[in-house]
Design a protein around this motif. Structure first.
Motif, PDB file in Angstrom:
ATOM      1  N   ARG A   1       0.797  -1.233   0.000  1.00 20.84           N
ATOM      2  CA  ARG A   1       0.000   0.000   0.000  1.00 20.84           C
ATOM      3  C   ARG A   1       0.822   1.272   0.000  1.00 20.84           C
ATOM      4  O   ARG A   1       0.294   2.338  -0.207  1.00 20.84           O
ATOM      5  CB  ARG A   1      -0.889   0.036   1.257  1.00 20.84           C
ATOM      6  CG  ARG A   1      -1.871  -1.099   1.366  1.00 20.84           C
ATOM      7  CD  ARG A   1      -2.604  -0.992   2.679  1.00 20.84           C
ATOM      8  NE  ARG A   1      -1.642  -1.174   3.755  1.00 20.84           N
ATOM      9  CZ  ARG A   1      -1.812  -1.977   4.795  1.00 20.84           C
ATOM     10  NH1 ARG A   1      -2.919  -2.635   4.934  1.00 20.84           N
ATOM     11  NH2 ARG A   1      -0.889  -2.090   5.710  1.00 20.84           N
ATOM     12  N   ARG A   2       2.106   1.187   0.288  1.00 22.77           N
ATOM     13  CA  ARG A   2       2.905   2.384   0.568  1.00 22.77           C
ATOM     14  C   ARG A   2       3.670   2.974  -0.605  1.00 22.77           C
ATOM     15  O   ARG A   2       4.279   4.011  -0.458  1.00 22.77           O
ATOM     16  CB  ARG A   2       3.894   2.098   1.692  1.00 22.77           C
ATOM     17  CG  ARG A   2       3.281   1.634   2.968  1.00 22.77           C
ATOM     18  CD  ARG A   2       2.625   2.761   3.660  1.00 22.77           C
ATOM     19  NE  ARG A   2       2.035   2.263   4.896  1.00 22.77           N
ATOM     20  CZ  ARG A   2       1.561   3.000   5.818  1.00 22.77           C
ATOM     21  NH1 ARG A   2       1.584   4.321   5.676  1.00 22.77           N
ATOM     22  NH2 ARG A   2       1.038   2.488   6.888  1.00 22.77           N
ATOM     23  N   ASN A   3       3.726   2.309  -1.727  1.00 23.06           N
ATOM     24  CA  ASN A   3       4.471   2.811  -2.879  1.00 23.06           C
ATOM     25  C   ASN A   3       5.925   3.138  -2.505  1.00 23.06           C
ATOM     26  O   ASN A   3       6.438   4.198  -2.833  1.00 23.06           O
ATOM     27  CB  ASN A   3       3.773   4.035  -3.491  1.00 23.06           C
ATOM     28  CG  ASN A   3       4.304   4.345  -4.879  1.00 23.06           C
ATOM     29  OD1 ASN A   3       4.787   3.452  -5.568  1.00 23.06           O
ATOM     30  ND2 ASN A   3       4.240   5.600  -5.274  1.00 23.06           N
ATOM     31  N   ASP A   4       6.547   2.209  -1.757  1.00 22.97           N
ATOM     32  CA  ASP A   4       7.932   2.419  -1.323  1.00 22.97           C
ATOM     33  C   ASP A   4       8.908   1.442  -1.987  1.00 22.97           C
ATOM     34  O   ASP A   4      10.048   1.308  -1.575  1.00 22.97           O
ATOM     35  CB  ASP A   4       8.037   2.315   0.198  1.00 22.97           C
ATOM     36  CG  ASP A   4       7.710   0.935   0.745  1.00 22.97           C
ATOM     37  OD1 ASP A   4       7.302   0.053  -0.043  1.00 22.97           O
ATOM     38  OD2 ASP A   4       7.850   0.727   1.966  1.00 22.97           O
ATOM     39  N   GLY A   5       8.450   0.735  -3.017  1.00 24.49           N
ATOM     40  CA  GLY A   5       9.308  -0.218  -3.710  1.00 24.49           C
ATOM     41  C   GLY A   5       9.407  -1.568  -3.026  1.00 24.49           C
ATOM     42  O   GLY A   5      10.211  -2.404  -3.420  1.00 24.49           O
ATOM     43  N   THR A   6       8.589  -1.769  -1.987  1.00 23.06           N
ATOM     44  CA  THR A   6       8.590  -3.044  -1.283  1.00 23.06           C
ATOM     45  C   THR A   6       7.163  -3.576  -1.191  1.00 23.06           C
ATOM     46  O   THR A   6       6.198  -2.833  -1.349  1.00 23.06           O
ATOM     47  CB  THR A   6       9.143  -2.922   0.157  1.00 23.06           C
ATOM     48  OG1 THR A   6       8.231  -2.172   0.960  1.00 23.06           O
ATOM     49  CG2 THR A   6      10.513  -2.262   0.174  1.00 23.06           C
TER      50      THR A   6
ATOM     51  N   ALA B   1      14.522   0.123   2.784  1.00 21.24           N
ATOM     52  CA  ALA B   1      13.709  -0.112   3.976  1.00 21.24           C
ATOM     53  C   ALA B   1      12.224  -0.057   3.625  1.00 21.24           C
ATOM     54  O   ALA B   1      11.793   0.773   2.837  1.00 21.24           O
ATOM     55  CB  ALA B   1      14.029   0.933   5.038  1.00 21.24           C
ATOM     56  N   THR B   2      11.461  -0.950   4.230  1.00 21.20           N
ATOM     57  CA  THR B   2      10.022  -1.001   3.983  1.00 21.20           C
ATOM     58  C   THR B   2       9.246  -0.161   4.992  1.00 21.20           C
ATOM     59  O   THR B   2       9.677   0.019   6.129  1.00 21.20           O
ATOM     60  CB  THR B   2       9.503  -2.451   4.040  1.00 21.20           C
ATOM     61  OG1 THR B   2       8.153  -2.471   3.571  1.00 21.20           O
ATOM     62  CG2 THR B   2       9.543  -3.022   5.447  1.00 21.20           C
TER      63      THR B   2
END
Length: 172
Positions: free
Chosen positions: A110-115, A155-156
């Motif tokens: 859900r975070r669009n952080d690449g993880t 980091a996630t």
């Protein structure tokens, strides 16, 4: 315990990296004093696998891009010590906890952080076993507010190890 400050029926250990190794070692050496463990960013050392013994509830967090505790494990002769892979570590703990297989799986992205994180609960276990596999995560504590670092990798923010560990422990 002897001083009355700890309840021997509620001893939980959570550790990151070498601290995760400490939690596994304590659970192996003193399962009678271990209610549950949370192991973050480490794998089972090949020198101390602790295959036998009483089942102990455990939750594991592994990042696929961990440069320090690689997902595929560290080979013999590594200066940091050889380890099993994440899959081999989970297979060992699944056998130790007498699990029959993999139960439910849930993916979080859900975070669009690449993880993204895949939460797996093993089924038919004598002691609960959960695994959080974080695709694209490095060696940091999952859910830490920092971003990627040169040494620890990406980091996630998809999952928070502290919150998930507490949810796991509170069900025991």
């Amino acid at each position: 315990i002897a001083d009355g400050r700890a309840d021997p029926a509620r001893i939980y250990l959570a550790g990151h990296s070498n601290g995760g190794g400490m939690a596994m070692r304590f659970a192996c050496d003193r399962p009678d004093l271990t209610t549950g463990i949370a192991v973050i960013a480490t794998k089972v050392p090949t020198a101390y696998q602790c295959k036998q013994g009483r089942p102990v509830p455990a939750i594991f967090f592994h990042g696929t891009l961990d440069p320090i505790a690689p997902h595929e494990g560290r080979p013999q002769g590594s200066r940091l010590g050889a380890t099993l892979s994440a899959d081999e570590s989970l297979a060992l703990w699944s056998a130790r906890n007498r699990c029959k297989g993999i139960g439910r799986r849930q993916t979080v992205d859900r975070r669009n952080d690449g993880t993204s994180a895949t939460l797996t609960a093993y089924s038919g276990c004598r002691a609960p076993l959960w695994h959080i596999l974080i695709d694209g995560h490095g060696h940091d504590w999952p859910g830490n507010r920092r971003g990627a670092t040169r040494l620890q990798g990406p980091a996630t923010k998809e999952v928070a190890a502290g919150q998930l560990s507490w949810r796991f422990f509170s069900r025991l």
